[in-house]
Design a protein around this motif. Structure first.
Motif, PDB file in Angstrom:
ATOM      1  N   THR A 253       0.830  -1.203   0.000  1.00  0.00           N
ATOM      2  CA  THR A 253       0.000   0.000   0.000  1.00  0.00           C
ATOM      3  C   THR A 253       0.860   1.248   0.000  1.00  0.00           C
ATOM      4  N   PRO A 254       0.644   2.168  -0.944  1.00  0.00           N
ATOM      5  CA  PRO A 254       1.373   3.439  -0.923  1.00  0.00           C
ATOM      6  C   PRO A 254       1.012   4.239   0.330  1.00  0.00           C
ATOM      7  N   SER A 255       1.855   5.175   0.700  1.00  0.00           N
ATOM      8  CA  SER A 255       1.610   5.990   1.891  1.00  0.00           C
ATOM      9  C   SER A 255       0.226   6.642   1.820  1.00  0.00           C
ATOM     10  N   THR A 256      -0.567   6.412   2.869  1.00  0.00           N
ATOM     11  CA  THR A 256      -1.922   6.977   2.897  1.00  0.00           C
ATOM     12  C   THR A 256      -1.919   8.448   3.298  1.00  0.00           C
ATOM     13  N   THR A 257      -0.773   8.967   3.687  1.00  0.00           N
ATOM     14  CA  THR A 257      -0.703  10.386   4.077  1.00  0.00           C
ATOM     15  C   THR A 257      -0.476  11.296   2.869  1.00  0.00           C
ATOM     16  N   LYS A 258      -0.202  10.710   1.733  1.00  0.00           N
ATOM     17  CA  LYS A 258       0.067  11.506   0.536  1.00  0.00           C
ATOM     18  C   LYS A 258      -1.152  11.464  -0.388  1.00  0.00           C
ATOM     19  N   GLY A 264      -6.863   8.449  -8.756  1.00  0.00           N
ATOM     20  CA  GLY A 264      -6.575   8.430 -10.189  1.00  0.00           C
ATOM     21  C   GLY A 264      -7.364   7.357 -10.924  1.00  0.00           C
ATOM     22  N   ASP A 265      -6.773   6.845 -11.991  1.00  0.00           N
ATOM     23  CA  ASP A 265      -7.453   5.866 -12.842  1.00  0.00           C
ATOM     24  C   ASP A 265      -6.970   4.438 -12.646  1.00  0.00           C
ATOM     25  N   ARG A 266      -5.991   4.249 -11.765  1.00  0.00           N
ATOM     26  CA  ARG A 266      -5.438   2.915 -11.551  1.00  0.00           C
ATOM     27  C   ARG A 266      -6.189   2.171 -10.444  1.00  0.00           C
ATOM     28  N   HIS A 267      -6.549   0.916 -10.714  1.00  0.00           N
ATOM     29  CA  HIS A 267      -7.246   0.111  -9.717  1.00  0.00           C
ATOM     30  C   HIS A 267      -6.294  -0.303  -8.596  1.00  0.00           C
ATOM     31  N   PHE A 268      -6.780  -0.153  -7.346  1.00  0.00           N
ATOM     32  CA  PHE A 268      -6.049  -0.629  -6.170  1.00  0.00           C
ATOM     33  C   PHE A 268      -6.964  -1.616  -5.459  1.00  0.00           C
ATOM     34  N   VAL A 269      -6.631  -2.886  -5.552  1.00  0.00           N
ATOM     35  CA  VAL A 269      -7.526  -3.951  -5.092  1.00  0.00           C
ATOM     36  C   VAL A 269      -7.267  -4.315  -3.634  1.00  0.00           C
ATOM     37  N   SER A 270      -8.335  -4.376  -2.860  1.00  0.00           N
ATOM     38  CA  SER A 270      -8.293  -4.891  -1.495  1.00  0.00           C
ATOM     39  C   SER A 270      -9.299  -6.038  -1.410  1.00  0.00           C
ATOM     40  N   PRO A 271      -9.270  -6.856  -0.347  1.00  0.00           N
ATOM     41  CA  PRO A 271     -10.190  -7.992  -0.248  1.00  0.00           C
ATOM     42  C   PRO A 271     -11.667  -7.616  -0.412  1.00  0.00           C
ATOM     43  N   SER A 272     -12.060  -6.438   0.044  1.00  0.00           N
ATOM     44  CA  SER A 272     -13.467  -6.036  -0.060  1.00  0.00           C
ATOM     45  C   SER A 272     -13.907  -5.822  -1.501  1.00  0.00           C
ATOM     46  N   ASP A 273     -12.952  -5.698  -2.421  1.00  0.00           N
ATOM     47  CA  ASP A 273     -13.288  -5.528  -3.834  1.00  0.00           C
ATOM     48  C   ASP A 273     -13.546  -6.863  -4.535  1.00  0.00           C
ATOM     49  N   GLU A 289      -1.045   7.870 -11.187  1.00  0.00           N
ATOM     50  CA  GLU A 289       0.161   7.264 -11.740  1.00  0.00           C
ATOM     51  C   GLU A 289       1.316   7.362 -10.745  1.00  0.00           C
ATOM     52  N   LEU A 290       1.348   8.476  -9.996  1.00  0.00           N
ATOM     53  CA  LEU A 290       2.391   8.666  -8.998  1.00  0.00           C
ATOM     54  C   LEU A 290       2.268   7.627  -7.886  1.00  0.00           C
ATOM     55  N   GLY A 291       1.021   7.395  -7.431  1.00  0.00           N
ATOM     56  CA  GLY A 291       0.792   6.394  -6.397  1.00  0.00           C
ATOM     57  C   GLY A 291       1.070   4.995  -6.897  1.00  0.00           C
ATOM     58  N   PHE A 292       0.679   4.735  -8.143  1.00  0.00           N
ATOM     59  CA  PHE A 292       0.890   3.415  -8.727  1.00  0.00           C
ATOM     60  C   PHE A 292       2.381   3.091  -8.826  1.00  0.00           C
ATOM     61  N   PHE A 293       3.194   4.100  -9.063  1.00  0.00           N
ATOM     62  CA  PHE A 293       4.642   3.935  -9.166  1.00  0.00           C
ATOM     63  C   PHE A 293       5.235   3.453  -7.842  1.00  0.00           C
ATOM     64  N   GLU A 294       4.525   3.734  -6.730  1.00  0.00           N
ATOM     65  CA  GLU A 294       5.016   3.349  -5.401  1.00  0.00           C
ATOM     66  C   GLU A 294       4.614   1.926  -5.022  1.00  0.00           C
ATOM     67  N   THR A 295       3.884   1.236  -5.895  1.00  0.00           N
ATOM     68  CA  THR A 295       3.419  -0.122  -5.579  1.00  0.00           C
ATOM     69  C   THR A 295       4.229  -1.165  -6.327  1.00  0.00           C
ATOM     70  N   ARG A 296       3.807  -2.429  -6.155  1.00  0.00           N
ATOM     71  CA  ARG A 296       4.352  -3.516  -6.965  1.00  0.00           C
ATOM     72  C   ARG A 296       3.305  -3.844  -8.030  1.00  0.00           C
ATOM     73  N   PRO A 297       3.474  -3.371  -9.233  1.00  0.00           N
ATOM     74  CA  PRO A 297       2.453  -3.566 -10.270  1.00  0.00           C
ATOM     75  C   PRO A 297       2.149  -5.043 -10.525  1.00  0.00           C
ATOM     76  N   ILE A 298       0.864  -5.336 -10.661  1.00  0.00           N
ATOM     77  CA  ILE A 298       0.415  -6.695 -10.943  1.00  0.00           C
ATOM     78  C   ILE A 298      -0.024  -6.748 -12.407  1.00  0.00           C
ATOM     79  N   THR A 324      -2.357  -4.125  -5.603  1.00  0.00           N
ATOM     80  CA  THR A 324      -3.159  -4.702  -4.523  1.00  0.00           C
ATOM     81  C   THR A 324      -2.542  -4.321  -3.187  1.00  0.00           C
ATOM     82  N   ASN A 325      -3.337  -4.472  -2.129  1.00  0.00           N
ATOM     83  CA  ASN A 325      -2.737  -4.265  -0.813  1.00  0.00           C
ATOM     84  C   ASN A 325      -2.009  -5.533  -0.380  1.00  0.00           C
ATOM     85  N   GLN A 326      -1.380  -5.480   0.781  1.00  0.00           N
ATOM     86  CA  GLN A 326      -0.499  -6.563   1.214  1.00  0.00           C
ATOM     87  C   GLN A 326      -1.249  -7.805   1.696  1.00  0.00           C
TER      88      GLN A 326
END
Length: 428
Positions: A253-258, A264-273, A289-298, A324-326
């Motif tokens: 999960t990217p930093s939630t404080t930023k 944006g337009d990128r999907h971030f999947v959690s179990p509830s999805d 796109e900035l947040g997506f860059f901070e993740t591990r793309p699937i 996705t989240n961890q």
């Protein structure tokens, strides 16, 4: 408001034979029904519970056993077509759920959280009232009397007098009962269609589950009991670990404080999805796109498997690149394995993978354990044949499920037109 107050109530949709029957009126619930306080005592009754949006169901059906215990004799007695108002808040009915008892035997509900009432005489069709309550007419009225957080023994603090003051919209005149019955019959017909389609969907799902049990080998075996003819002589399936099926990636999960990372337009999947649907179509959270860059793309067409928490074993597939989240491990199949087959294969053993977590406070199947889990798989052509067949069956189930959703939406819209607006109904 008088017990019978003239209003300019007219529904948007009316059956032809009642087009010129005049305007509707409002009557207090208390003029149509009376509170029933008779207790079970020594009578033989069916102990009931309630399921929000469904109605009254026997305790045995809901809990697998009767939970009444010593308090049974103090339960409130229900006769056929009586009503039971459960004063417990639910997400769908935050002011409590009100249902008609449709059984043909004597029944009973706990007196601690229920208020029961019975229609007086034969000028009102109980089924008509029940459809009003299913539309939450009572909730929109009672919310003005409920103090925030006001509860007694876990139930909402509602006075019977406030409930009985509920304005009920009714057709007026000699044809009133006939119009009520016509409305109830029409909605009941839609309910019958919904129930039939729901049974069809359930039957298809049960068929698919049984079919998958035969299309995949049993534990400890290397051949399925049911095989497509062209693969009858293809030999045994071979053992592989999940890690050998493709790359395994644990989300983060990217930093939630930023704030610039989100929305944006990128999907971030959690179990509830992840629901019963195979594919992820939308997510509650999206990334820039900035947040997506901070993740591990699937990568697209990976298989997303929940490996932490109470929902271990939930599984889905992403159509497009996502994050996705961890709590989720993603498998991106290699060239030797077909993504559709991997999805169905992991679906088939999801419960076994979940069992690895044991009974920890926070169950977890880490990446190492997940990757090392073993299963048997056929060669690529047979994988594709199995996956394409099951995918076709899923499309049929999805189509029937969508029809069911459409029919339920149609019923909701029909009710909104067959009854005058709730705002008019609640004028006092």
């Amino acid at each position: 408001m008088n017990d019978k107050a003239k209003t300019t109530l007219v529904p948007k949709l009316r059956f032809p034979e009642f087009q010129y029957a005049g305007e509707w009126t409002k009557e207090k619930l208390g003029s149509l029904a009376s509170i029933s306080t008779e207790k079970v005592g020594s009578k033989v009754c069916v102990p009931m519970s309630i399921t929000s949006g469904v109605g009254l169901v026997s305790q045995e059906d809901k809990f697998g056993r009767v939970i009444a215990g010593d308090s049974y004799k103090n339960y409130l007695l229900l006769e056929p077509s009586d009503f039971a108002y459960n004063k417990s808040a639910t997400k769908e009915y935050p002011e409590g759920f009100l249902a008609m008892y449709s059984g043909d035997r004597l029944a009973a509900v706990p007196n601690s959280i229920f208020t029961c009432f019975r229609v007086k005489g034969d000028s009102t069709d109980p089924r008509y009232l029940n459809y009003l309550f299913l539309g939450n007419l009572h909730g929109r009225w009672l919310r003005k009397f409920i103090q925030v957080g006001a509860r007694a023994h876990g139930s909402l603090s509602i006075n019977d007098s406030d409930l009985l003051a509920l304005p009920i919209p009714l057709p007026e005149g000699k044809s009133s009962l006939a119009e009520q019955r016509k409305i109830a019959d029409a909605l009941n017909s839609v309910d019958d269609l919904i129930a039939a389609l729901a049974r069809k969907v359930d039957t298809l799902k049960t068929y698919k589950k049984g079919l998958m049990q035969q299309l995949f080998p049993r534990e400890g075996e290397t051949k399925p009991r049911l095989r497509f003819p062209e693969f009858n002589s293809a030999g045994e399936w071979v053992p592989k670990t999940i890690g050998q099926l493709g790359e395994v990636v644990t989300g983060n999960t990217p930093s939630t404080t930023k704030s610039e990372y989100y929305g944006g337009d990128r999907h971030f999947v959690s179990p509830s999805d992840i629901s019963e649907s195979r594919f992820i179509e939308k997510t509650k959270t999206t990334l820039t796109e900035l947040g997506f860059f901070e993740t591990r793309p699937i990568k697209a067409n990976s298989i997303l498997f929940v490996c932490i928490g109470s929902t271990i074993g939930k599984i889905a597939q992403n159509r497009e690149e996502c994050a996705t989240n961890q709590q989720i491990n993603a498998v991106t199949p290699n060239s030797e394995n077909f993504e559709g087959f991997v999805y169905y294969a992991l679906s088939q053993i999801a419960g076994k993978i979940a069992n690895i977590a044991g009974k920890q406070a926070v169950p977890i199947v880490n990446k190492t354990l997940f990757s090392s889990f073993s299963l048997v798989v056929p060669k690529l052509p047979e994988q594709k044949r199995i996956a394409n067949f099951l995918s076709s069956l899923d499309e049929v189930i999805l189509g029937e499920s969508q029809q069911l959703d459409t029919l339920r939406t149609h019923k909701k819209g029909l009710m909104q037109q067959l009854f005058p607006s709730s705002e008019d109904s609640h004028d006092a």
